[in-house]
Design a protein around this motif. Structure first.
Motif, short mmCIF file in Angstrom:
data_model
loop_
_atom_site.label_atom_id
_atom_site.label_comp_id
_atom_site.label_asym_id
_atom_site.label_seq_id
_atom_site.Cartn_x
_atom_site.Cartn_y
_atom_site.Cartn_z
N PHE A 1 0.84 -1.22 0.00
CA PHE A 1 0.00 0.00 0.00
C PHE A 1 0.87 1.26 0.00
CE2 PHE A 1 -3.14 -2.95 2.08
CZ PHE A 1 -4.06 -2.92 1.06
N THR B 1 -6.03 2.26 -4.34
CA THR B 1 -7.01 1.68 -5.27
C THR B 1 -8.34 1.55 -4.52
OG1 THR B 1 -6.08 -0.46 -4.65
CG2 THR B 1 -5.46 0.42 -6.80
N PRO C 1 -11.25 -0.38 -2.76
CA PRO C 1 -11.57 -1.69 -2.18
C PRO C 1 -12.73 -2.36 -2.92
CG PRO C 1 -11.33 -0.07 -0.45
CD PRO C 1 -11.30 0.68 -1.74
N LEU C 2 -12.67 -3.66 -2.98
CA LEU C 2 -13.67 -4.55 -3.59
C LEU C 2 -13.57 -4.59 -5.12
CD1 LEU C 2 -16.87 -3.70 -1.46
CD2 LEU C 2 -15.04 -5.30 -0.95
N TRP D 1 -11.54 11.21 5.45
CA TRP D 1 -12.43 10.20 6.03
C TRP D 1 -13.15 10.75 7.25
CZ3 TRP D 1 -12.72 7.57 10.70
CH2 TRP D 1 -13.45 6.38 10.68
N PRO D 2 -14.39 10.37 7.56
CA PRO D 2 -15.20 9.45 6.76
C PRO D 2 -16.00 10.18 5.69
CG PRO D 2 -16.37 10.01 8.78
CD PRO D 2 -15.06 10.77 8.82
N LEU E 1 -22.70 10.22 4.49
CA LEU E 1 -23.65 9.27 3.88
C LEU E 1 -24.18 9.82 2.56
CD1 LEU E 1 -25.67 8.17 7.01
CD2 LEU E 1 -24.28 6.70 5.55
N VAL E 2 -24.39 11.13 2.57
CA VAL E 2 -24.88 11.78 1.35
C VAL E 2 -23.97 12.97 1.06
CG1 VAL E 2 -26.80 13.02 0.31
CG2 VAL E 2 -27.24 11.09 1.82
N GLU F 1 -7.13 -5.36 1.43
CA GLU F 1 -7.92 -4.27 0.83
C GLU F 1 -9.41 -4.60 0.89
OE1 GLU F 1 -6.37 -1.95 -2.66
OE2 GLU F 1 -8.08 -2.90 -3.65
N GLY F 2 -9.75 -5.86 0.54
CA GLY F 2 -11.15 -6.28 0.59
C GLY F 2 -11.72 -6.18 1.99
N GLY G 1 -13.37 -3.04 2.78
CA GLY G 1 -14.49 -2.63 1.93
C GLY G 1 -15.70 -2.17 2.71
N TYR G 2 -15.91 -2.78 3.88
CA TYR G 2 -17.09 -2.42 4.67
C TYR G 2 -16.68 -1.81 6.01
CZ TYR G 2 -19.43 -5.27 1.18
OH TYR G 2 -19.89 -5.77 -0.02
N ASP H 1 -16.66 1.25 7.13
CA ASP H 1 -17.60 2.21 7.70
C ASP H 1 -18.79 1.49 8.34
OD1 ASP H 1 -15.87 4.02 6.73
OD2 ASP H 1 -17.27 5.10 5.44
N LEU I 1 -17.80 0.00 11.67
CA LEU I 1 -17.73 1.00 12.75
C LEU I 1 -19.12 1.40 13.23
CD1 LEU I 1 -14.84 3.27 11.48
CD2 LEU I 1 -14.81 1.70 13.40
N THR J 1 -30.96 7.94 7.16
CA THR J 1 -29.54 7.66 6.93
C THR J 1 -29.30 6.82 5.68
OG1 THR J 1 -29.60 5.60 8.21
CG2 THR J 1 -29.13 7.62 9.43
N LEU K 1 -29.37 3.71 5.83
CA LEU K 1 -28.74 2.49 6.35
C LEU K 1 -29.80 1.57 6.94
CD1 LEU K 1 -25.73 4.00 8.30
CD2 LEU K 1 -25.58 2.61 6.24
N ILE L 1 -21.82 8.72 11.36
CA ILE L 1 -22.78 8.01 12.22
C ILE L 1 -22.09 7.36 13.43
CG2 ILE L 1 -24.51 6.16 12.26
CD1 ILE L 1 -25.40 8.57 10.67
N GLY M 1 -16.01 -8.79 2.49
CA GLY M 1 -15.15 -7.88 1.73
C GLY M 1 -14.06 -8.63 0.99
#
Lengths: 372, 421
Positions: free
Chosen positions: A26, A120, A122-123, A154-155, A158-159, B52-53, B56-57, B59, B62, B113, B115, B250, B292
């Motif tokens: 990384f 890059t 993620p996913l 970060w973060p 949401l919108v 890295e994967g 992916g999630y 957020d 947390l 949200t 979510l 959040i 992820g």
């Protein structure tokens, strides 16, 4: 020590080892790409010249000035707005390393969203780099993320509320440079980059501004030139020229109610005529198969071939592939055609480039042949 | 056999073996299947991709961790039990109104949200004790709040799957309020009425109240609800007045609510409460880490593209059925919206794209209920004390089918649907 304590220690050591090894990969992305100024480059600056608070950050992209010293048009070319669109920034690198200006002035920012080149997505399973054989050596370039690096801002919300329009987009678009214009000097990292670009356009009195992109083959604006209302005639004339050469480009008008895009905000808020160009890039697509550096360079993908033959949806994908050379060649030829058309509409604003390779030359010799 | 199918089958086989034979946690099984997928796909053990994967999630992880702490604090302070008590006491005379109120109450955080998990971990957890006290079986209660969480995520004003699809097709988030309302509120109403008719004839209030914790508002006053009010106000403020209230995230909102909860009710041992919350949330968080890695390896090796093209490859007669089956199979609303939602908007070009995208977001939203992560079922199972999340999924099947039929109908008759609003 109890058994579960021993297990915990073993697991912690294993995790630390994996993190250390992965971190080296990384961190390697923080190493800037080597861009070798060609004979046409007179000065090298940085975006921080236009917004001081970018100095010392990973977002302070280099700016290359190719100045003929003769009056004429000032043209700005941005590559790397989205660092996962390599034909965009490789076209700008070719301009920087290979082209000279005989009349007018060319300003090139090959990796405008420099922060996005340090990670890059993620996913997505993206490669971190790809390599080309240049005239002298193997050149390696980073393959980055669509947006800025998430860490400095970060973060993500949401919108994302686009400034100043208040338009709502999904939160991750907050790091998308091409949704962030006109930006603001004290905003997010991405908004600051956008603001610096706007300042550059104003301060350097840019006449024609180009934003070079790529898109997934299923996106309708592939192989298109997108422009603001004021650039319509120039783009239409360029398209006519390109069609006589059997190069198909579509003309797309910038949506009036979609804010933050370069072609909309540059056109509305500056004197520049904006043009955005797209090519078909399978590695960005959601239907792609195996994802690696070969896909970046050759653009051959069995899944897109299958999808294109199905005809379920409109897919712009040549069955032989979409190699980087052709994508760069299209951008170079499109740029040249638009500049020629602009000189027809405003003869006093001339820009003459020397050493710009032709479409056929890039196809035959590859992109590497035009790098130092 | 396509090579991608071989990779996929090997990943699924390792997952099944790990879970059913070796009895490993689902999250660990997903990590192992991702490693095997990479090996079969000729990628070796790609550490960088696996790590890295796993981010992916991040957020979502947390949010889950902090929301669980928040809920434990609300529970420990007495706010949770008191609210359930007051809710029942106020509305028990009108069970139909009670169920409609509960439905929209659970949906509310998701509407704000975008979510789904926020619905279960906040308002879902608040109404669950009251529903359980009405002797509704735990899996049914779990299914109720999980379905309301899906509808809350889809309902306006915020729908993240639509925004993800919109980002992919350059469509601004304008004009979605009515079709999203159509895709969510009627379904929520049907589920609410079903629960009212199926499970509750009349409410024996004394019996129900005796099963709920004793109310503490007389002892602590209204400040008992201050943490909840703070969280809701902050969630609304970052959306409604973003110029004055920056989006602090959040997770931070939940942590602020938790800190306030320490001084508004019964005494709480914060460290012990946090440890319990994280321990309970850990299986779900590990699943997200595993998912992820799983998705990253699927993308790297071409399995994701294989599935996406497979969906498009379906004969026209089966296209709608294929969409209904394949989109939720991604196991995540966001992944499904990104991978299949975007291409499908182009497949249905010519139909009203706002209605089509709204309906696709509903189908993608169902993905949050589906294995392997089964995120909403896993959360709901913890809230209602049901050990097996599959029981909740099983109870949800009729509502899932109903929702999918509604969404497919919206797509098929998109141009007529426009005339409804």
């Amino acid at each position: 020590m109890k058994r579960h304590h021993i297990m915990a220690v073993v697991l912690l050591v294993a995790v630390a080892l994996v993190c250390t090894l992965a971190a080296r990969e990384f961190m390697a992305m923080n190493q800037p790409d080597e861009i070798i100024p060609g004979p046409g480059v007179k000065t090298v600056g940085a975006l921080s010249n236009y917004l001081g608070n970018l100095a010392g950050t990973s977002s302070n992209a280099s700016v290359y000035y190719l100045d003929s010293g003769k009056p004429g048009a000032t043209v700005l070319v941005l590559g790397g707005t989205h660092p996962n669109e390599p034909a965009g920034f490789m076209t700008a690198v070719v301009l920087t390393e290979h082209v000279s200006v005989l009349e007018g002035r060319l300003i090139v920012i090959p990796q405008v969203c420099a922060s996005g080149f340090t990670c890059t997505d993620p996913l997505e399973g993206y490669p971190q780099s790809f390599s080309l054989q240049s005239k002298s050596k193997v050149r390696t370039f980073r393959f980055g993320s669509r947006g800025s690096n998430p860490i400095p801002e970060w973060p993500d919300p949401l919108v994302f509320l686009q400034y100043p329009s208040g338009q709502q987009l999904s939160g991750n678009e907050t790091r998308n440079l091409n949704r962030s214009y006109p930006g603001r000097p004290d905003g997010t990292v991405t908004e600051r980059i956008a603001y610096a670009v706007m300042q550059l356009i104003d301060r350097e009195k840019v006449d024609y501004a180009f934003d070079l992109h790529e898109a997934a083959p299923e996106i309708p604006i592939i192989n298109a030139i997108v422009t603001h209302e004021k650039g319509k005639d120039i783009a239409a004339n360029a398209l006519f020229t390109l069609e006589t050469e059997n190069l198909q480009f579509a003309l797309e008008m910038s949506p009036v109610n979609f804010h933050g895009l370069s072609h909309r905000e540059w056109g509305d808020r500056s004197a520049a005529f904006p043009f955005l160009m797209e090519t078909s890039n399978p590695i960005q697509g959601r239907l792609r198969g195996k994802t690696d550096a070969t896909l970046v360079l050759r653009g051959t993908d069995e899944k897109y071939k299958e999808a294109a033959q199905l005809g379920t949806m409109r897919i712009t994908y040549e069955l032989t592939g979409e190699p980087l050379a052709r994508r760069v060649a299209r951008h170079l030829r499109g740029l040249q055609a638009i500049l020629s058309a602009s000189m027809e509409s405003a003869p006093e604003k001339r820009i003459v480039l020397d050493g710009l390779p032709t479409y056929e030359q890039v196809l035959e010799q590859g992109v590497g042949a035009y790098l130092q | 056999m396509p090579y991608e199918l071989l990779i996929l089958l090997s990943m699924l086989a390792v997952f099944a073996l790990s879970v059913f034979l070796l009895k490993l946690p689902s999250g660990v099984a997903l990590v192992l299947s991702a490693i095997v997928g990479a090996l079969v796909g000729g990628e070796g053990v790609p550490l960088r991709h696996l790590v890295e994967g796993s981010f992916g999630y991040l957020d979502a992880i947390l949010i889950i961790a902090t929301a669980m702490i928040f809920m434990k604090v609300l529970d420990g302070s007495g706010a949770l039990g008191t609210l359930g008590h007051l809710l029942m006491k106020s509305l028990y005379r009108w069970p139909t109104v009670l169920f409609i109120f509960i439905s929209f109450f659970v949906m509310f955080p998701g509407m704000l949200t975008g979510l789904s998990s926020a619905c279960i971990l906040t308002t879902g957890a608040l109404v669950a004790p009251a529903m359980l006290a009405m002797r509704i079986p735990a899996p049914a209660v779990g299914s109720f709040i999980a379905m309301m969480a899906v509808y809350g995520m889809i309902a306006p004003p915020i729908n993240i799957p639509v925004m993800i699809i919109g980002g992919g097709v350059d469509m601004p988030y304008i004009g979605f309020e009515r079709p999203l309302a159509l895709a969510s509120f009627p379904l929520a109403l049907i589920v609410a009425l079903y629960y009212r008719i199926r499970y509750v004839r009349s409410i024996q209030i004394e019996e129900v109240l005796s099963r709920l914790p004793a109310p503490l508002h007389a002892k602590h006053g209204l400040k008992l609800f201050a943490p909840l009010v703070l969280v809701v106000v902050l969630m609304i403020a970052i959306r409604v007045v973003p110029q004055y209230m920056p989006d602090i995230g959040i997770p931070l909102i939940f942590m602020l609510g938790s800190l306030v909860g320490l001084v508004t009710g019964e005494r709480i041992d914060f460290w012990q409460t946090s440890r319990t919350a994280i321990r309970e949330a850990l299986p779900v968080m590990v699943i997200l880490v595993g998912v992820g890695m799983f998705v990253q390896i699927m993308t790297l090796t071409g399995v994701r593209g294989f599935l996406a093209v497979g969906a498009l490859n379906l004969p026209p007669a089966f296209l709608y059925l294929g969409i209904a089956l394949l989109m939720p199979a991604f196991g995540s609303a966001y992944a499904s919206a990104s991978v299949l939602g975007v291409p499908l908007v182009y497949v249905f070009l010519g139909k009203n794209e706002i209605v089509v995208t709204s309906a696709l977001s509903l189908i993608a939203g169902i993905g949050d209920l589906m294995p392997p992560p089964m995120l909403l079922c896993a959360f709901a199972s913890q809230i209602v004390g049901e050990k097996n999340p599959f029981q909740i999924l099983k109870r949800s099947v009729p509502f899932i089918v109903l929702s999918l039929i509604a969404a497919i109908a919206m797509i098929a008759f998109a141009d007529s649907v426009v005339k409804l609003y």
